[in-house]
Design an enzyme around this catalytic site. Structure first.
Site, PDB file in Angstrom:
ATOM      1  N   ASP A 294       3.803   0.041  12.256  1.00  0.00           N
ATOM      2  CA  ASP A 294       2.594  -0.518  11.623  1.00  0.00           C
ATOM      3  C   ASP A 294       2.370  -1.973  12.004  1.00  0.00           C
ATOM      4  O   ASP A 294       1.337  -2.539  11.641  1.00  0.00           O
ATOM      5  CB  ASP A 294       2.699  -0.421  10.086  1.00  0.00           C
TER       6      ASP A 294
ATOM      7  N   ARG B 102      -0.034  13.941  13.055  1.00  0.00           N
ATOM      8  CA  ARG B 102       0.516  13.899  11.697  1.00  0.00           C
ATOM      9  C   ARG B 102       0.930  15.282  11.184  1.00  0.00           C
ATOM     10  O   ARG B 102       0.421  15.780  10.182  1.00  0.00           O
ATOM     11  CB  ARG B 102      -0.474  13.244  10.720  1.00  0.00           C
TER      12      ARG B 102
ATOM     13  N   CYS C 292      -5.309  11.974  11.913  1.00  0.00           N
ATOM     14  CA  CYS C 292      -5.558  10.530  11.800  1.00  0.00           C
ATOM     15  C   CYS C 292      -5.659  10.038  13.241  1.00  0.00           C
ATOM     16  O   CYS C 292      -5.147  10.651  14.152  1.00  0.00           O
ATOM     17  CB  CYS C 292      -4.362   9.925  11.067  1.00  0.00           C
TER      18      CYS C 292
ATOM     19  N   LYS D 252       0.847  -1.208   0.000  1.00  0.00           N
ATOM     20  CA  LYS D 252       0.000   0.000   0.000  1.00  0.00           C
ATOM     21  C   LYS D 252       0.873   1.245   0.000  1.00  0.00           C
ATOM     22  O   LYS D 252       0.680   2.162  -0.793  1.00  0.00           O
ATOM     23  CB  LYS D 252      -0.884   0.001   1.251  1.00  0.00           C
ATOM     24  N   ASN D 253       1.861   1.297   0.898  1.00  0.00           N
ATOM     25  CA  ASN D 253       2.621   2.541   1.080  1.00  0.00           C
ATOM     26  C   ASN D 253       3.632   2.789  -0.030  1.00  0.00           C
ATOM     27  O   ASN D 253       4.120   3.904  -0.178  1.00  0.00           O
ATOM     28  CB  ASN D 253       3.269   2.568   2.469  1.00  0.00           C
TER      29      ASN D 253
ATOM     30  N   ARG E  10      -8.921  -0.282   4.064  1.00  0.00           N
ATOM     31  CA  ARG E  10      -7.962   0.714   3.532  1.00  0.00           C
ATOM     32  C   ARG E  10      -6.653   0.041   3.163  1.00  0.00           C
ATOM     33  O   ARG E  10      -5.938   0.504   2.292  1.00  0.00           O
ATOM     34  CB  ARG E  10      -7.697   1.802   4.576  1.00  0.00           C
TER      35      ARG E  10
HETATM   36  C1  EPZ Z   1       4.131   6.594   6.692  1.00  0.00           C
HETATM   37  O1  EPZ Z   1       3.383   7.619   7.298  1.00  0.00           O
HETATM   38  C2  EPZ Z   1       3.165   5.454   6.453  1.00  0.00           C
HETATM   39  N1  EPZ Z   1       2.110   5.893   5.546  1.00  0.00           N
HETATM   40  C3  EPZ Z   1       2.570   4.999   7.782  1.00  0.00           C
HETATM   41  O2  EPZ Z   1       1.726   3.890   7.523  1.00  0.00           O
HETATM   42  C4  EPZ Z   1       3.708   4.551   8.702  1.00  0.00           C
HETATM   43  O3  EPZ Z   1       3.172   4.202   9.958  1.00  0.00           O
HETATM   44  C5  EPZ Z   1       4.716   5.701   8.861  1.00  0.00           C
HETATM   45  O4  EPZ Z   1       5.181   6.119   7.563  1.00  0.00           O
HETATM   46  C6  EPZ Z   1       5.920   5.294   9.689  1.00  0.00           C
HETATM   47  O5  EPZ Z   1       6.544   4.194   9.102  1.00  0.00           O
HETATM   48  C7  EPZ Z   1       2.376   5.950   4.219  1.00  0.00           C
HETATM   49  O6  EPZ Z   1       3.470   5.657   3.763  1.00  0.00           O
HETATM   50  C8  EPZ Z   1       1.234   6.378   3.334  1.00  0.00           C
HETATM   51  P1  EPZ Z   1       6.263   9.676   9.119  1.00  0.00           P
HETATM   52  P2  EPZ Z   1       4.036   9.088   7.459  1.00  0.00           P
HETATM   53  O7  EPZ Z   1       6.267  10.981   8.403  1.00  0.00           O
HETATM   54  O8  EPZ Z   1       4.868   9.395   6.264  1.00  0.00           O
HETATM   55  C9  EPZ Z   1       6.413  12.714  12.733  1.00  0.00           C
HETATM   56  C10 EPZ Z   1      -0.228   2.617   7.655  1.00  0.00           C
HETATM   57  O9  EPZ Z   1      -0.840   2.074   8.577  1.00  0.00           O
HETATM   58  N2  EPZ Z   1       6.469  13.769  11.697  1.00  0.00           N
HETATM   59  O10 EPZ Z   1       7.448   8.777   9.003  1.00  0.00           O
HETATM   60  O11 EPZ Z   1       2.968  10.028   7.841  1.00  0.00           O
HETATM   61  C11 EPZ Z   1       5.025  12.096  12.818  1.00  0.00           C
HETATM   62  O12 EPZ Z   1       4.188  12.866  13.666  1.00  0.00           O
HETATM   63  C12 EPZ Z   1       0.327   4.014   7.813  1.00  0.00           C
HETATM   64  O13 EPZ Z   1       0.013   2.064   6.547  1.00  0.00           O
HETATM   65  C13 EPZ Z   1       6.741  15.068  12.091  1.00  0.00           C
HETATM   66  O14 EPZ Z   1       6.928  15.353  13.275  1.00  0.00           O
HETATM   67  O15 EPZ Z   1       4.987   8.825   8.696  1.00  0.00           O
HETATM   68  C14 EPZ Z   1       5.284  10.755  13.390  1.00  0.00           C
HETATM   69  O16 EPZ Z   1       5.407  10.876  14.803  1.00  0.00           O
HETATM   70  C15 EPZ Z   1       0.032   4.572   9.181  1.00  0.00           C
HETATM   71  N3  EPZ Z   1       6.788  16.044  11.152  1.00  0.00           N
HETATM   72  C16 EPZ Z   1       6.658  10.384  12.827  1.00  0.00           C
HETATM   73  O17 EPZ Z   1       7.240  11.612  12.360  1.00  0.00           O
HETATM   74  C17 EPZ Z   1       6.592  15.778   9.816  1.00  0.00           C
HETATM   75  O18 EPZ Z   1       6.674  16.703   8.989  1.00  0.00           O
HETATM   76  C18 EPZ Z   1       6.611   9.392  11.686  1.00  0.00           C
HETATM   77  O19 EPZ Z   1       5.905   9.990  10.658  1.00  0.00           O
HETATM   78  C19 EPZ Z   1       6.316  14.449   9.434  1.00  0.00           C
HETATM   79  C20 EPZ Z   1       6.260  13.456  10.389  1.00  0.00           C
END
Ligand code: EPZ
Length: 437
Positions: free
Chosen positions: A326, A142, A137, A42-43, A418
């Site tokens: 995840d 996020r 979410c 998916k991702n 999803r």
């Molecule tokens: C991706 O989300 C995945 N989604 C998530 O999968 C996955 O859990 C996550 O990466 C971590 O591996 C997709 O790829 C579509 P992050 P993403 O930016 O990109 C903080 C699922 O179930 N952060 O790595 O949103 C954030 O708050 C989903 O398939 C900031 O602080 O994850 C979080 O605590 C859920 N500032 C951490 O980083 C930012 O600008 C990780 O977020 C961005 C993120």
């Protein structure tokens, strides 16, 4: 105005999600046995589909899972003028579209978190972007500060107004960017913008998830010049345009596969996962083996069984190659009936223990304190009425239902759709008593 028989809402209500009554019913206590084929990730699909708007070429993507998040992303890129069609159950062609910059409305952006991945491509392709914020979410706020910091580093001017992400970038210029946290989405957005920027971009402390590497490989197939994906530093030489006829197969879904692996171990079963990339499972396999689960790796298969009693383990979620956030909820379910005490620390998202509440309704003994959950093993879980609060929490409840004595009903099953295609069918083929009502 006619009403939708499920939701008692006007038939053309913007809330076109399936009825919350869409629920999954499981009669638990049966070990899973057999073979299951894993779908595309998916991702990876969501990132590659976002990147597909960077050019007008013909692109054929294989191993694309036909799940609701992917359908929502296709709806958005079609709205921007791409012309995507399904050529088969997991093959999508994108071609012949005349892409135009348009504001992406809330009714489209709200359907999935990953709509924010269109920010980088829109800035690179159109020089501007207006995307409705996808909204919080369940698992956390996020934020997008790292996305904005990186894209601003390339010369974009970004802001949030009236619930929309607004961005303009007359000309993106390469730069050196350091990510305070290896955010997957921020790494992907910056990479997709940098491929069409002037000059070289170096991004440090990047996310190393396999889906990030898959996106880089796809972009390089489109003519981009990206090196270092999968390491801490990615170097990108900007080019004028991307194109060429591209056929690309995305990687299998390590989280879907991990979910079935945990379900097999949690039910004392014996399941072989097909169409996987074993190295992507190192973090999970290490933890499963520590819990006394038997994991046998093949070329593109994983065989998971639990011939011996399981042992309690401690889990800390970390960016790849640490233990995946995840997979955290799914492991929590498994640990509910492992004798002893297991400790789970969720370091990535601030609100990813909601499933504990639902597991307690099934007899689990879980204490949550901030980012720490302590799980005391109980002899058996009892089937109950529970509700999914997010995608992976829903998956964890399916695993708990498969483990439990008696019947479990999981409502808000649309969360599970999803990220999991044919969940009931695949589990039925492994011997589960599961249905959707
Ligand atoms: C991706 O989300 C995945 N989604 C998530 O999968 C996955 O859990 C996550 O990466 C971590 O591996 C997709 O790829 C579509 P992050 P993403 O930016 O990109 C903080 C699922 O179930 N952060 O790595 O949103 C954030 O708050 C989903 O398939 C900031 O602080 O994850 C979080 O605590 C859920 N500032 C951490 O980083 C930012 O600008 C990780 O977020 C961005 C993120």
């Amino acid at each position: 105005m006619p009403v939708n028989k499920h939701m008692n809402l006007p038939i053309n209500s913007p809330d076109d999600r399936p009825a919350p009554e869409s629920r999954i019913v499981i009669n638990g206590g049966r070990p899973l046995r057999g073979r299951v084929r894993i779908a595309g990730a998916k991702n990876a699909a969501l990132a590659v589909l976002s990147a597909s708007i960077l050019a007008d070429n013909e692109i054929v993507l294989e191993n694309i899972p036909n799940i609701s998040d992917v359908r929502a992303m296709l709806e958005i890129i079609n709205y921007l003028g791409a012309r995507s069609t399904w050529l088969g159950p997991d093959v999508v062609r994108i071609s012949g579209g005349a892409l135009v910059q348009r504001e992406i409305p809330y009714r489209l952006a709200r359907k999935l978190r990953a709509s924010n991945l269109l920010l980088g491509p829109c800035l690179a392709r159109f020089g501007s972007a207006r995307i409705a914020l996808p909204g919080g979410c369940n698992i956390g706020s996020r934020p997008m500060d790292l996305h904005f910091k990186g894209l601003a580093g390339l010369g974009a001017d970004l802001g949030i107004e009236k619930g929309f992400i607004r961005g303009t970038a007359k000309r993106l210029r390469g730069n050196r960017i350091y990510l305070d946290f290896p955010s997957v989405g921020a790494t992907e957005n910056i990479m997709m913008a940098a491929v069409l920027a002037e000059g070289q971009t170096i991004i440090e402390n990047v996310a190393k998830e396999p889906e990030v590497v898959d996106l880089a490989n796809f972009l390089n197939n489109m003519g981009a010049r990206i090196r270092g994906a999968g390491t801490d530093i990615i170097k990108i030489e900007g080019i004028k345009s991307l194109g060429g006829r591209v056929r690309y197969a995305i990687i299998p879904d390590r989280i879907e596969a991990g979910t079935y692996a945990v379900a097999a171990a949690a039910t004392g079963g014996d399941v072989t996962l097909e169409n996987v990339i074993p190295p992507h499972f190192e973090p999970l396999n290490a933890k499963l083996r520590e819990a006394n689960v038997k994991v046998e790796e093949g070329e593109d298969t994983l065989r998971v069984s639990a011939p011996e009693p399981l042992q309690p383990v401690n889990i800390k979620t970390m960016p790849y190659p640490g233990f995946a956030t995840d997979m955290q909820s799914q492991m929590m379910s498994l640990l509910c009936t492992v004798p002893g005490t297991s400790v789970i620390v969720e370091n990535i998202f601030e609100n990813r223990f909601q499933v504990a509440e639902e597991l307690r309704r099934m007899g689990a003994r879980i204490k949550v304190e901030g980012r720490v959950a302590v799980v005391e093993g109980v002899p058996r879980l009892q089937g109950a009425q529970v509700k999914a609060t997010d995608l992976r929490a829903g998956a964890a409840l399916v695993i708990a239902g498969l483990m439990a004595e008696g019947q479990t009903q999981i409502c808000n099953a649309y969360f599970i759709d999803r990220g999991y295609k044919n969940l009931e069918r695949k589990l039925k083929s492994l011997g589960a008593e599961i249905d959707r009502i």
